[in-house]
Design a protein around this motif. Structure first.
Motif, PDB file in Angstrom:
ATOM      1  N   THR A 193       0.815  -1.217   0.000  1.00 45.92           N
ATOM      2  CA  THR A 193       0.000   0.000   0.000  1.00 45.92           C
ATOM      3  C   THR A 193       0.846   1.263   0.000  1.00 45.92           C
ATOM      4  OG1 THR A 193      -1.727  -1.191   1.223  1.00 45.92           O
ATOM      5  CG2 THR A 193      -1.824   1.208   1.255  1.00 45.92           C
ATOM      6  N   ALA A 194       1.958   1.251   0.720  1.00 47.69           N
ATOM      7  CA  ALA A 194       2.769   2.463   0.882  1.00 47.69           C
ATOM      8  C   ALA A 194       3.500   2.829  -0.405  1.00 47.69           C
ATOM      9  CB  ALA A 194       3.785   2.262   2.007  1.00 47.69           C
ATOM     10  N   ASP A 195       3.745   4.117  -0.584  1.00 48.77           N
ATOM     11  CA  ASP A 195       4.535   4.581  -1.721  1.00 48.77           C
ATOM     12  C   ASP A 195       6.002   4.182  -1.572  1.00 48.77           C
ATOM     13  OD1 ASP A 195       2.375   6.057  -3.020  1.00 48.77           O
ATOM     14  OD2 ASP A 195       2.558   7.472  -1.368  1.00 48.77           O
ATOM     15  N   VAL A 196       6.500   4.265  -0.354  1.00 49.03           N
ATOM     16  CA  VAL A 196       7.904   3.947  -0.066  1.00 49.03           C
ATOM     17  C   VAL A 196       7.937   2.950   1.083  1.00 49.03           C
ATOM     18  CG1 VAL A 196      10.143   4.849   0.689  1.00 49.03           C
ATOM     19  CG2 VAL A 196       8.666   6.245  -0.799  1.00 49.03           C
ATOM     20  N   VAL A 197       8.741   1.903   0.926  1.00 56.06           N
ATOM     21  CA  VAL A 197       8.911   0.899   1.969  1.00 56.06           C
ATOM     22  C   VAL A 197      10.364   0.915   2.419  1.00 56.06           C
ATOM     23  CG1 VAL A 197       8.791  -1.553   2.562  1.00 56.06           C
ATOM     24  CG2 VAL A 197       7.074  -0.541   1.036  1.00 56.06           C
ATOM     25  N   VAL A 198      10.553   0.978   3.732  1.00 56.23           N
ATOM     26  CA  VAL A 198      11.893   0.970   4.328  1.00 56.23           C
ATOM     27  C   VAL A 198      11.994  -0.242   5.241  1.00 56.23           C
ATOM     28  CG1 VAL A 198      13.559   2.206   5.757  1.00 56.23           C
ATOM     29  CG2 VAL A 198      11.982   3.485   4.272  1.00 56.23           C
ATOM     30  N   ARG A 199      12.927  -1.136   4.968  1.00 62.89           N
ATOM     31  CA  ARG A 199      13.157  -2.274   5.855  1.00 62.89           C
ATOM     32  C   ARG A 199      14.177  -1.868   6.904  1.00 62.89           C
ATOM     33  NH1 ARG A 199      15.518  -7.115   2.905  1.00 62.89           N
ATOM     34  NH2 ARG A 199      17.455  -5.995   3.286  1.00 62.89           N
ATOM     35  N   ALA A 200      13.812  -2.066   8.170  1.00 61.83           N
ATOM     36  CA  ALA A 200      14.662  -1.602   9.269  1.00 61.83           C
ATOM     37  C   ALA A 200      14.975  -2.720  10.251  1.00 61.83           C
ATOM     38  CB  ALA A 200      13.982  -0.435   9.983  1.00 61.83           C
ATOM     39  N   ASP A 201      15.064  -3.970   9.778  1.00 62.48           N
ATOM     40  CA  ASP A 201      15.382  -5.083  10.669  1.00 62.48           C
ATOM     41  C   ASP A 201      16.709  -4.848  11.388  1.00 62.48           C
ATOM     42  OD1 ASP A 201      13.089  -6.171   9.699  1.00 62.48           O
ATOM     43  OD2 ASP A 201      13.992  -8.021   8.950  1.00 62.48           O
ATOM     44  N   ASP A 202      17.694  -4.385  10.643  1.00 62.96           N
ATOM     45  CA  ASP A 202      18.983  -3.993  11.219  1.00 62.96           C
ATOM     46  C   ASP A 202      18.961  -2.475  11.348  1.00 62.96           C
ATOM     47  OD1 ASP A 202      21.579  -3.252  11.802  1.00 62.96           O
ATOM     48  OD2 ASP A 202      22.485  -4.668  10.404  1.00 62.96           O
ATOM     49  N   PRO A 203      18.881  -1.945  12.561  1.00 60.97           N
ATOM     50  CA  PRO A 203      18.744  -0.496  12.722  1.00 60.97           C
ATOM     51  C   PRO A 203      19.870   0.297  12.075  1.00 60.97           C
ATOM     52  CG  PRO A 203      18.331  -1.628  14.808  1.00 60.97           C
ATOM     53  CD  PRO A 203      18.880  -2.651  13.855  1.00 60.97           C
ATOM     54  N   GLY A 204      21.031  -0.306  11.911  1.00 54.62           N
ATOM     55  CA  GLY A 204      22.158   0.415  11.334  1.00 54.62           C
ATOM     56  C   GLY A 204      22.263   0.289   9.834  1.00 54.62           C
ATOM     57  N   HIS A 205      21.468  -0.597   9.239  1.00 57.46           N
ATOM     58  CA  HIS A 205      21.604  -0.843   7.794  1.00 57.46           C
ATOM     59  C   HIS A 205      20.215  -0.979   7.156  1.00 57.46           C
ATOM     60  CE1 HIS A 205      25.459  -2.189   9.538  1.00 57.46           C
ATOM     61  NE2 HIS A 205      25.977  -1.700   8.413  1.00 57.46           N
ATOM     62  N   PRO A 206      19.525   0.127   6.946  1.00 56.91           N
ATOM     63  CA  PRO A 206      18.202   0.058   6.326  1.00 56.91           C
ATOM     64  C   PRO A 206      18.299  -0.261   4.835  1.00 56.91           C
ATOM     65  CG  PRO A 206      18.856   2.336   6.589  1.00 56.91           C
ATOM     66  CD  PRO A 206      19.915   1.503   7.262  1.00 56.91           C
ATOM     67  N   ALA A 207      17.174  -0.620   4.275  1.00 56.35           N
ATOM     68  CA  ALA A 207      17.046  -0.813   2.824  1.00 56.35           C
ATOM     69  C   ALA A 207      15.685  -0.266   2.421  1.00 56.35           C
ATOM     70  CB  ALA A 207      17.185  -2.277   2.456  1.00 56.35           C
ATOM     71  N   TRP A 208      15.561   0.100   1.130  1.00 55.99           N
ATOM     72  CA  TRP A 208      14.273   0.653   0.697  1.00 55.99           C
ATOM     73  C   TRP A 208      13.989   0.249  -0.744  1.00 55.99           C
ATOM     74  CZ3 TRP A 208      13.466   6.142  -1.464  1.00 55.99           C
ATOM     75  CH2 TRP A 208      14.518   6.494  -2.302  1.00 55.99           C
ATOM     76  N   ASN A 209      12.786   0.542  -1.198  1.00 54.51           N
ATOM     77  CA  ASN A 209      12.363   0.120  -2.525  1.00 54.51           C
ATOM     78  C   ASN A 209      12.521   1.219  -3.568  1.00 54.51           C
ATOM     79  OD1 ASN A 209      10.294   1.752  -1.528  1.00 54.51           O
ATOM     80  ND2 ASN A 209       8.664   0.584  -2.492  1.00 54.51           N
ATOM     81  N   GLY A 210      13.375   2.200  -3.280  1.00 57.73           N
ATOM     82  CA  GLY A 210      13.658   3.244  -4.245  1.00 57.73           C
ATOM     83  C   GLY A 210      15.063   3.096  -4.797  1.00 57.73           C
ATOM     84  N   LYS A 211      15.538   4.179  -5.382  1.00 57.37           N
ATOM     85  CA  LYS A 211      16.905   4.218  -5.909  1.00 57.37           C
ATOM     86  C   LYS A 211      17.743   5.125  -5.035  1.00 57.37           C
ATOM     87  CE  LYS A 211      16.171   1.649  -9.537  1.00 57.37           C
ATOM     88  NZ  LYS A 211      16.803   0.326  -9.683  1.00 57.37           N
ATOM     89  N   ALA A 212      18.924   4.653  -4.660  1.00 57.30           N
ATOM     90  CA  ALA A 212      19.779   5.427  -3.761  1.00 57.30           C
ATOM     91  C   ALA A 212      20.354   6.641  -4.461  1.00 57.30           C
ATOM     92  CB  ALA A 212      20.907   4.538  -3.222  1.00 57.30           C
ATOM     93  N   GLY A 213      20.464   6.621  -5.767  1.00 55.74           N
ATOM     94  CA  GLY A 213      21.002   7.773  -6.509  1.00 55.74           C
ATOM     95  C   GLY A 213      22.510   7.874  -6.399  1.00 55.74           C
TER      96      GLY A 213
END
Length: 213
Positions: A193-213
Motif C-alpha cells: 500500500t505504501a509509496d515507499v517501503v523501508v526495511r529496518a530489521d537492522d537499525p544500522g543498515h536500512p534498505a528501501w524500494n527506491g533508488k539510492a542515486g
C-alpha cells in the motif's frame, strides 16, 4: 519486492526530494505525508529527520504523532488492557484526526491544525492551541497502523520490520500488540500500500524500494 541498501542520511535526503516534488491531491496547498510503522520500528525518528531535511529546503513543517490522538482510557480498555482487536480498531481517534488535522488542510481549508488532543499519561485533554501551517507547508504524521484508513496522504512511507525483528524489538509489556500487527499485514498489506517501503530489521543498515542515486 526488491530493496536496495541505503544509509539513513541518504534515505532522508531522498525522501525529502521526493516530498518536494510531490503534488498534493485536490489542489490543496499543503502536502500531507504519513510515516507508518510499529513503535519498535521508530517511525517518529524518521519523521523528525525528514522534517529537518524539508526545513533546510525552505519548507514549513508540522510533525504530529498519532499518540496525541489516542482515545480515552475508558474506551481503549473497554475490553481489557491487552485486546489486540481494540488496539487495531479503537485506540486511535480517527474521527478527531480527520476533523482537527486533515480537514483543515483540504483545498479551501484554514491551515489551522490541532497538534494533539489527548494526553495518554494523564488521560485528559491536552488543551494545546491550534498551529497554523502556512500554504506550501508539509504535514508529517507518524505512528502505527496509519494505512488503510483512507487518510488523504500525498506520500506514504512504511517502516517495515520482519515478524522476527518486530517480536525481538517490541518491549515485553507491549507484545500483546503483535497480533494486531499480524492482522495489519493480512488486511492492509502495508508493504504493497505504501509509496515507499523501508526495511529496518537492522537499525544500522536500512534498505528501501527506491533508488539510492
Amino acid at each position: 519486492m526488491r530493496l536496495e541498501a541505503i544509509t539513513w542520511e541518504r534515505l532522508t535526503e531522498a525522501l525529502a526530494e521526493r516530498a518536494v516534488d510531490a503534488q498534493a491531491e485536490g489542489d490543496a496547498p499543503w502536502l500531507r505525508v504519513g510515516v507508518d510503522g510499529a513503535p519498535a520500528a521508530r517511525p517518529g525518528e524518521l519523521a523528525q529527520s525528514l522534517a529537518e531535511a524539508l526545513r533546510i529546503r525552505g519548507r514549513s513543517v508540522l510533525v504530529l504523532s498519532t499518540e496525541g490522538f489516542l482515545r480515552p482510557a475508558s474506551l481503549r480498555y473497554e475490553y481489557g488492557r491487552e485486546d489486540p482487536d481494540t488496539y487495531f480498531d479503537g485506540w486511535f481517534d480517527t474521527a478527531a484526526l480527520w476533523r482537527e488535522v486533515f480537514d483543515p488542510l483540504e483545498a479551501g481549508g484554514s491551515g489551522r491544525v490541532l497538534p494533539d488532543l489527548w494526553d495518554p499519561v494523564t488521560d485528559r485533554a491536552t488543551r494545546s492551541g491550534y498551529q497554523l501551517l502556512p500554504k506550501g507547508g508539509v504535514l508529517l504524521v507518524h505512528g502505527p497502523l496509519l494505512l488503510g484508513r483512507w487518510f488523504p496522504f500525498d506520500l506514504t512511507v512504511h517502516v517495515r520490520l520482519s515478524p522476527g525483528a518486530l517480536r525481538r524489538r517490541t518491549e515485553e509489556g507491549a507484545r500483546w500488540t503483535l497480533a494486531a500487527f499480524e492482522r495489519y499485514e493480512d488486511e492492509v498489506r502495508p508493504a504493497e500500500t505504501a509509496d515507499v517501503v523501508v526495511r529496518a530489521d537492522d537499525p544500522g543498515h536500512p534498505a528501501w524500494n527506491g533508488k539510492a542515486g
